[in-house]
Structure formats: C-alpha cells, structure tokens
Motif scaffolding. Sequence first.
Motif, PDB file in Angstrom:
ATOM      1  N   GLU A   1      -2.557  -3.535   0.951  1.00 30.04           N
ATOM      2  CA  GLU A   1      -2.366  -4.858   0.069  1.00 30.04           C
ATOM      3  C   GLU A   1      -1.328  -4.932  -0.931  1.00 30.04           C
ATOM      4  O   GLU A   1      -0.843  -5.763  -1.108  1.00 30.04           O
ATOM      5  CB  GLU A   1      -3.591  -5.126  -0.913  1.00 30.04           C
ATOM      6  N   THR A   2      -0.172  -3.578  -0.802  1.00 24.14           N
ATOM      7  CA  THR A   2       0.742  -3.661  -1.680  1.00 24.14           C
ATOM      8  C   THR A   2       2.049  -3.124  -1.024  1.00 24.14           C
ATOM      9  O   THR A   2       3.077  -3.333  -1.415  1.00 24.14           O
ATOM     10  CB  THR A   2       0.426  -2.589  -2.853  1.00 24.14           C
ATOM     11  N   ARG A   3       1.974  -2.251  -0.035  1.00 22.40           N
ATOM     12  CA  ARG A   3       3.025  -1.428   0.490  1.00 22.40           C
ATOM     13  C   ARG A   3       3.409  -2.262   1.636  1.00 22.40           C
ATOM     14  O   ARG A   3       2.877  -2.475   2.588  1.00 22.40           O
ATOM     15  CB  ARG A   3       2.805  -0.040   0.885  1.00 22.40           C
ATOM     16  N   PRO A   4       4.799  -2.651   1.843  1.00 19.98           N
ATOM     17  CA  PRO A   4       5.454  -3.270   2.828  1.00 19.98           C
ATOM     18  C   PRO A   4       5.523  -2.487   4.080  1.00 19.98           C
ATOM     19  O   PRO A   4       5.743  -1.249   3.971  1.00 19.98           O
ATOM     20  CB  PRO A   4       6.872  -3.858   2.326  1.00 19.98           C
ATOM     21  N   THR A   5       5.597  -3.223   5.229  1.00 22.88           N
ATOM     22  CA  THR A   5       5.670  -2.300   6.429  1.00 22.88           C
ATOM     23  C   THR A   5       7.318  -2.485   6.914  1.00 22.88           C
ATOM     24  O   THR A   5       7.710  -3.586   6.623  1.00 22.88           O
ATOM     25  CB  THR A   5       4.878  -3.009   7.569  1.00 22.88           C
ATOM     26  N   ARG A   6       7.774  -1.295   7.255  1.00 25.64           N
ATOM     27  CA  ARG A   6       9.236  -1.379   7.676  1.00 25.64           C
ATOM     28  C   ARG A   6       9.463  -0.750   8.879  1.00 25.64           C
ATOM     29  O   ARG A   6       8.508  -0.134   9.482  1.00 25.64           O
ATOM     30  CB  ARG A   6      10.131  -0.532   6.734  1.00 25.64           C
TER      31      ARG A   6
ATOM     32  N   GLU B   1      -1.965   4.828  14.783  1.00 23.02           N
ATOM     33  CA  GLU B   1      -1.229   4.758  15.971  1.00 23.02           C
ATOM     34  C   GLU B   1       0.406   4.798  15.764  1.00 23.02           C
ATOM     35  O   GLU B   1       1.151   4.546  16.665  1.00 23.02           O
ATOM     36  CB  GLU B   1      -1.759   3.452  17.016  1.00 23.02           C
ATOM     37  N   GLY B   2       0.756   5.239  14.829  1.00 18.14           N
ATOM     38  CA  GLY B   2       1.883   5.764  14.584  1.00 18.14           C
ATOM     39  C   GLY B   2       2.804   4.662  14.046  1.00 18.14           C
ATOM     40  O   GLY B   2       4.049   4.593  14.188  1.00 18.14           O
ATOM     41  N   ARG B   3       2.233   3.622  13.792  1.00 20.36           N
ATOM     42  CA  ARG B   3       3.036   2.330  13.421  1.00 20.36           C
ATOM     43  C   ARG B   3       3.558   1.780  14.622  1.00 20.36           C
ATOM     44  O   ARG B   3       4.726   0.921  14.281  1.00 20.36           O
ATOM     45  CB  ARG B   3       3.712   2.582  12.088  1.00 20.36           C
TER      46      ARG B   3
ATOM     47  N   LEU C   1       0.928  -7.165   8.169  1.00 18.14           N
ATOM     48  CA  LEU C   1       1.632  -6.158   8.577  1.00 18.14           C
ATOM     49  C   LEU C   1       3.215  -6.877   9.239  1.00 18.14           C
ATOM     50  O   LEU C   1       4.271  -6.190   8.982  1.00 18.14           O
ATOM     51  CB  LEU C   1       1.144  -5.247   9.703  1.00 18.14           C
ATOM     52  N   GLY C   2       2.943  -7.809  10.246  1.00 12.56           N
ATOM     53  CA  GLY C   2       4.097  -8.393  10.926  1.00 12.56           C
ATOM     54  C   GLY C   2       5.007  -9.080   9.930  1.00 12.56           C
ATOM     55  O   GLY C   2       6.172  -8.972   9.877  1.00 12.56           O
ATOM     56  N   ALA C   3       4.436  -9.961   8.955  1.00  9.58           N
ATOM     57  CA  ALA C   3       5.217 -10.583   7.818  1.00  9.58           C
ATOM     58  C   ALA C   3       5.927  -9.655   7.042  1.00  9.58           C
ATOM     59  O   ALA C   3       7.340  -9.768   6.686  1.00  9.58           O
ATOM     60  CB  ALA C   3       4.507 -11.633   7.178  1.00  9.58           C
ATOM     61  N   ARG C   4       5.680  -8.451   6.661  1.00  5.14           N
ATOM     62  CA  ARG C   4       6.108  -7.645   5.855  1.00  5.14           C
ATOM     63  C   ARG C   4       7.141  -6.858   6.443  1.00  5.14           C
ATOM     64  O   ARG C   4       8.325  -6.628   6.085  1.00  5.14           O
ATOM     65  CB  ARG C   4       5.258  -6.791   5.170  1.00  5.14           C
ATOM     66  N   GLN C   5       7.046  -6.577   7.784  1.00  2.00           N
ATOM     67  CA  GLN C   5       8.169  -6.085   8.630  1.00  2.00           C
ATOM     68  C   GLN C   5       9.293  -7.109   8.728  1.00  2.00           C
ATOM     69  O   GLN C   5      10.403  -6.931   8.919  1.00  2.00           O
ATOM     70  CB  GLN C   5       7.575  -5.542  10.035  1.00  2.00           C
TER      71      GLN C   5
ATOM     72  N   PHE D   1      -0.838  -0.030  19.086  1.00  2.00           N
ATOM     73  CA  PHE D   1      -1.964  -0.669  18.126  1.00  2.00           C
ATOM     74  C   PHE D   1      -2.491  -1.604  19.103  1.00  2.00           C
ATOM     75  O   PHE D   1      -3.784  -1.614  19.231  1.00  2.00           O
ATOM     76  CB  PHE D   1      -1.150  -1.236  17.229  1.00  2.00           C
ATOM     77  N   HIS D   2      -1.926  -2.573  19.702  1.00  2.00           N
ATOM     78  CA  HIS D   2      -2.475  -3.648  20.487  1.00  2.00           C
ATOM     79  C   HIS D   2      -3.382  -3.197  21.657  1.00  2.00           C
ATOM     80  O   HIS D   2      -4.642  -3.303  21.901  1.00  2.00           O
ATOM     81  CB  HIS D   2      -1.554  -4.398  20.994  1.00  2.00           C
TER      82      HIS D   2
END
Length: 353
Positions: free
Chosen positions: A348-353, A309-311, A207-211, A316-317
């Motif tokens: 697996e496919t959608r990037p985190t923004r 947790e609403g991204r 998630l972090g790398a995609r963000q 989340f942590h």
Amino acid sequence: MTLRRLLALLAALMLSGCSATGHWSQALGGHLALMRAAQPVGDWLADPATPPDLAERLKLTQQMRRFASDALALPDNNSYTRYADLHRAAAVWNVVAAPEFGLTLKTWCYPVMGCAGYQGWFDRDAAQQRADALAAEGWEVQVQPIPAYSSLGWSRWLGGDPLLNTFIRYPEGELAAMVFHELAHQRVYASDDTGFNEAYASAVELLGARQWLAARPEALAAFDAARERRARFRALAREGRDRLKAIYDGPEAGRREAKAAVMAELRARAPAEAPGYEAWFQRANNASFAILAAYDDLVPGFVRLFEHEGRDWAKFHAAVERLKPLSPAERRATLRGLEERPHDVDPETRPTR
C-alpha cells in the motif's frame, strides 16, 4: 464480430430464457453501439476540432498503452488505440445484489465470460428497473456506475476495447491504472471467480501504475496519497463487513437491530476515518460490502506473488495462469499463504520501480 461467433452468441441468448434474453439483447446492442462510436486515436489527433486538452490525454494514453505491453507483459493488441465520447457519465451500470442477512453476491452466468457477481446495463433506467425488481424479491441492491469494462479480447476484430470519455480525464496515475486493469482481464480470466479476476486486475493496476509513475515523483505522490485515502476507506469498510458477517453467522434473534447499529456507527465514523467516502457509507448495504470484497480481499496475495516471481511481469502472469485450474477455494488458500509470509514490502505504500 465474425458471423460464426455472432450466431453462437445469439444461440446462447435464445437458450437462456426470456429475462436473460432481454438483458443480453441490450448488452449486445449497447456494446456494438459503443464500438461504432469509437474512432482511431490518430483520427482524433488529426482533427482540428479535437480540444487540445483531450489531444494531450490521448497522446498520453498511447504511451501508456505501449508501456503496458513492453514493460508489464500485458496483451499487445488494438485495445485502447481508439476513443469514443459516449455523452454519458458511465460506460455501463452494474446491478449487484446480496441477501438481507448475507454477504454473498447474487451470481449471473453469461455466454463466453462465465459467471459474475454483477449484471451490466447500458441504460441507467433499465438498470434501476432491474434493481427495483430484485429489491421487491428481498435482495439488497446497488446500481453502480462503471467507467470501463473489458470484453476479454473478444472485441479485437471490431477494433478493440476503446478509451472512453468516462475516464480519459482521470489523474495520470488513475488513468494508467484503469488501462492496466482492463488489459489484465484480457491476460488472465477465470470464468468462475469474480473475486480472483478483480483482485488480480487490481494488483496489476496498483503495481503497474506505480511503475509507470516511477520517473514522475509529483504524480506518484498524488497517486499514493489517493490510494492511502482509499486504503483508510477500505479498512473501515472491511471492519464493518467483518462485524456484519459475525452478526449474520450468529443467532437470528436481534440480527436486524444489530445490523442497523453497525451501519449507524460506520456512518458516524466515516467523516473522520474515511474522509471523501461519507456518501458511500450513507448508501451502503450488503451488496456494497460484498462487491467491495471482490476487488479488495485477494490483492495483497497477488502483490506477494509478484514479489515471489522476482518482480518479473511475464513470470507473474504465468504464475497467475497456473492458478486457474484450481478451485476458487484452492486459489484463495494459495494466495493467502503468500500473504502470511513475512516480507519487507508494504504493497500500500512502496512504489514499484
């Protein structure tokens, strides 16, 4: 390391037996040698002898390091603000072991960090000797090169966990993923649950790398393509693991032959279904499948928790932290309950923004 903590660690070593003491002596010495080799990134950048490509990489990591704390709510400390060239291909070599007819990892317990399904060695030959000894006892064993490890924040008084030559030239997305993964171990760590720890850190890295890559479409596309190849590999490995488990849970008669047939089929299918991972299947054994599960199985549940947790990274942590007092079985039930809820996000496919 403070004198009090050093004395406590040495006392733990003396109480843990000759074999464990030998392992911990090399672990302590190897870690201290690694820490001594590290120098502040600023010193490397100021040195005209530093290769330009390395200098650019180091600058990039410092941007990633700030992003990790500012955007991902990961620890803000001195980790990954220094760099070391170890002049070797791996930071450590992990020995992992599983029974001939089982997929449960052999576990080792350590002072400070608790129990884990691997044993780390700073010397490749020493790791192989340990693996050979375990194989002689009947274990199926793998020696795995590991590019980085986390000291769980215990090294901050020695300058913090350093960047290493073993991963500094990874593609941008994988470099960010590595830094975020290791920092996640400093944020939440359960001393009794390798699978929980590694899946949480793996979810953070994904998630972090995609963000991090959201504003870099070409790098994001390359990262997603590599992760898609990895997902295909893991799907085939997961199928193989499930089939092996069914064999091991079934009648004893014919186990060895059935196991060999599954392994032969996986090796034959790998070139078409998991290109790039043929070598993994050629050398795979029960230890390979068992350690892969530690990094893989719970990741979708952690991704769902992030969505739940609403991204919001801090929330989340905190939610992951609340799982720590539970038993390993209760943690898995909670995370798999989240997996089963319908959601429009495919991790697996959608990037985190």
